[in-house]
Design an enzyme around this catalytic site. Structure first.
Site: not given
Length: 554
Positions: A467, A163, A51, A113-114
């Site tokens: 760097m 959802k 993602e 959940f999630q």
């Protein structure tokens, strides 16, 4: 027209003329992905490997096209994986609309959940965010999201959608995109004051920031430089906002700016800043910055005035509109002696690199510049290679150089490159990377291979975190703690495992023929270019020092 929430999302994207979205499916966005299948002939979806890559791809798409980029992720870890990309876009004022799924409305706040409070998490790094709880609000919220993301100073907006809303049905009516919100414009009195300051100057310095590119003010900036008869410098974010082939261009200003720009700011009698927020990497020591002259600042965001440094006159407004107004008031100026002095500094202090043997990044990037006629779109990770790309590639126009300037996000470049390539299919897109950055995002090689995107991954491989190591060399008595990348990764074999053609450069003589062959390929390519770990980014202004006194050697 009665549609599901997921279908309403698709129709709203079509209203905004969105042709490509980036994302990764998951449980909370199953209905959205089912609608994407239905709309696949009108909306192209690019599935990234992670993602975070989707967020960077949406960012690269937006920076390179000027249109809002769109990314989609599921709830919980899918949404939190977008956070670094959203913060990157926020720091660099990039219009991205992030659409996340969440658990059903009646499960919100129950540690389901999630489930995660993604609007709370992203509040500090978005222009605005929304949690949609009612289907009747969905279309209007999405329209507002695009309006906010693209109005004024652009930035990311997140829309979190439970959802169950994507399954509910509601009446949809097509609408035209909302007009961009109006921006402030300076008063006639302030414009006249600015014009008088410009006319009184004998040694003006014109400094361009990323706002010049965002407003499409490059032509006005070029005309203004000519009329003011001034030398020009640009920030990292403004590379390409002024044609680097123009003799007025002095290179960057700041921590890794040119000695010419340092001399010019030391001797100028007026500093004109357009579309820049005066980052600490530009100011270095704010108390010593432009201390011998007044500062005129033009910016669309009033919050940027007197934030990092006090200015003498501020003009709030869109860079293109304000420059147009000043052009109408300013007579042609003539500063021949000043420009002659600037050109003398340019000859006296060219950007150089030295090494006992082997491949120099300067040679690689200057050869790339020659072979692409300065017309490629370059993305970068963050580090030495990023600065070398800005120093040695001569960008001709805005939206050619895509890099994480504000947040400094390692792992940004490859995702941004695939987004830029998707948005500019006929362009040559090259990601200039270091081996540290590539270790962070090499999974997106699978994405460019899967979609046959002809991205060139140009790896400046010095086997160190260059760097950070450079700072350890200067300020930590050569204690190279954890900056030697002794992973023994064979990047050519890694690329080939993903289905990406690979080349290797180990000598100076191999640079041009290898790059020429790589650029001619129709699919994705990785070029593993071995460079010495002790080649440093110079000039460099040490921490706390004045931007006027950069180090030229280490």
């Amino acid at each position: 027209m009665l549609l599901t929430g997921a279908q309403i999302i698709m129709e709203c994207l079509l209203e905004q003329k969105v042709d490509t979205v980036f994302g990764y499916p998951g449980g909370a966005v199953l209905n959205i992905y089912d609608a994407l299948y239905e709309y696949r002939d009108r909306i192209n979806h690019v599935r990234t490997a992670h993602e975070q890559g989707a967020a960077h791809a949406a960012d690269g798409y937006a920076r390179s096209t000027g249109k809002a980029g769109v990314c989609i992720a599921t709830s919980g870890p899918g949404a939190t994986n977008l956070v670094t990309g959203i913060a990157t876009a926020y720091m660099d004022s990039v219009p991205v609309v992030a659409i996340t799924g969440n658990v059903n409305v009646d499960l919100l706040g129950l540690d389901s959940f999630q489930e995660v409070d993604i609007t709370g998490i992203t509040m500090p790094i978005t222009k605005h965010n929304f949690l949609v709880k009612h289907i009747e609000d969905l279309a209007d919220v999405l329209r507002q999201a695009f309006q906010i993301a693209q109005s004024g100073r652009p930035g990311p907006v997140l829309v979190d959608i439970p959802k169950d809303l994507t399954a509910k049905k509601y009446e949809y009516q097509k609408q035209a995109p909302l007009p961009l919100l109006p921006v402030h414009y300076p008063s006639d009195e302030h414009l006249r004051q600015a014009a008088q300051m410009l006319q009184n100057s004998r040694q003006p310095f014109l400094y361009l920031g990323g706002g010049v590119s965002l407003s499409g003010a490059d032509k006005e900036a070029a005309a203004f430089a000519e009329k003011l008869d001034a030398p020009v410098s640009a920030s990292l974010m403004a590379q390409g906002a002024f044609d680097a082939h123009n003799s007025r261009y002095m290179g960057m200003l700041g921590m890794h700016g040119t000695k010419t720009s340092a001399e010019a700011i030391k001797n100028c009698d007026l500093f004109v800043a357009v579309g820049t927020r005066f980052s600490d990497r530009v100011l270095c020591n704010a108390g010593l910055f432009a201390r011998n002259c007044p500062i005129l600042q033009i910016d669309i965001d009033a919050a940027e005035f007197n934030k990092n440094i006090d200015v003498d006159l501020r003009l709030e407004g869109d860079a293109r509109q304000v420059l147009t107004g000043l052009l109408s008031l300013l007579p042609q100026q003539n500063h021949a002696a000043w420009m002659e002095q600037v050109h003398a500094w340019q000859k006296a202090y060219p950007l150089t690199q030295a090494a006992e043997a082997g491949v120099l990044p300067k040679d690689v990037l200057e050869t790339l510049d020659k072979l692409t006629d300065s017309n490629a779109i370059l993305t970068t990770e963050v580090g030495q290679h990023q600065m070398w790309a800005a120093q040695f590639y001569k960008f001709r126009r805005p939206r050619q150089f895509l890099t994480s300037g504000g947040l400094g996000t390692m792992g940004y470049g490859l995702g941004a490159a695939l987004g830029a390539q998707a948005g500019n299919p006929k362009a040559k897109v090259i990601n200039v990377a270091g081996d540290g950055g590539l270790h962070m995002n090499c999974n997106e090689l699978a994405t460019v291979a899967h979609y046959s995107l002809p991205v060139v991954e140009l790896l400046l491989n010095n086997s160190v975190l260059g760097m950070v190591r450079q700072w350890q060399k200067l300020f930590y008595d050569n204690r190279f703690s954890q900056t030697t990348l002794d992973t023994n990764t064979d990047f050519c074999k890694l690329a080939e495992a993903f289905g990406v053609k690979a080349y290797r450069i180990k000598t100076k003589e191999e640079i041009e023929p290898t790059l020429k062959e790589a650029l001619a390929q129709q699919g994705p390519v990785l070029v593993d270019c071995w460079v010495d770990k002790d080649v440093n980014v110079l000039p460099m202004v040490p921490a706390g020092a004045s931007v006027e006194d950069p180090m030229l050697e280490m």
